[in-house]
Write an enzyme that holds these catalytic residues in place. Structure first.
Site: not given
Ligand code: ADP
Length: 182
Positions: A42, A44, A127
């Site tokens: 994601g 991260d 989250s």
């Molecule tokens: P968590 O484990 O806290 O749920 P995730 O990374 O899986 O974190 O998801 C959190 C949100 O970040 C999701 O809505 C996902 O679509 C979004 N996301 C993923 N990549 C990016 C990005 N490059 N920029 C912004 N948001 C993102």
């Protein structure tokens, strides 16, 4: 339909937009990390890929971060100078303190930014990806917590909420309407 919404909160503003947080030029961007700070998928994964190894080097030194807390590292090769790593709750039933932990994740990220003299920062939707927090509920927590913070603290000038998908942006837009903010 517009893909950017601005709301004034006292002398600050909240911007809600669709996009990729790794491209944001705010002073800091917030990472939805996990408590080991060892990277993941994601947002991260995207932040570490774009920001380069310096961020992970600092994360290793810090060692970890409990849910609801926040820590700060360099932004490495990102446009943002800093990355604030916060850890949201893993959604279980909604009755395991998830709302309180999510609130604290936003609050502690903002407090850390303020302490560092950071005037602009961007949040992803914490989250609501792998951690499974329902987006509609999470969007209310995010907007309520950010606006309450900006009402009672004056140093931060701009908070951007960056939604990765169009659908997430639409849901936020509906929440803002429900809250009477747009
Ligand atoms: P968590 O484990 O806290 O749920 P995730 O990374 O899986 O974190 O998801 C959190 C949100 O970040 C999701 O809505 C996902 O679509 C979004 N996301 C993923 N990549 C990016 C990005 N490059 N920029 C912004 N948001 C993102």
């Amino acid at each position: 339909m517009s893909d950017k919404i601005e709301i004034d909160v006292k002398s600050a503003k909240i911007v809600i937009e669709q996009g990729d947080i790794t491209k944001q030029a705010t002073e800091a961007i917030v990472n939805a990390a996990n408590s080991s700070l060892r990277g993941g998928g994601g947002v991260d994964g995207a932040i570490h890929r774009t920001g380069g190894p310096k961020i992970m080097e600092e994360c290793r030194k810090i060692g970890g971060c409990p849910a609801g807390e926040a820590v700060i590292t360099t932004g490495g090769n990102l446009k943002a100078k800093y990355v604030i790593h916060t850890v949201g709750p893993i959604w279980r039933s909604g009755k395991a303190g998830e709302e309180e932990i999510l609130t604290r994740a936003y609050q502690n990220s903002l407090a850390l930014a303020q302490k560092k003299g950071i005037r602009s920062l961007s949040f992803p939707s914490i989250s609501t990806g792998a951690y499974g927090y329902p987006l509609r509920e999470a969007s209310k927590v995010a907007i309520n917590t950010i606006s309450a913070y900006l009402k009672s603290h004056r140093k931060i000038e701009k908070v951007v909420v960056v939604l990765f998908s169009d659908n997430d942006f639409q849901v936020y837009q509906e929440t803002l309407k429900e809250m009477g903010l747009i």
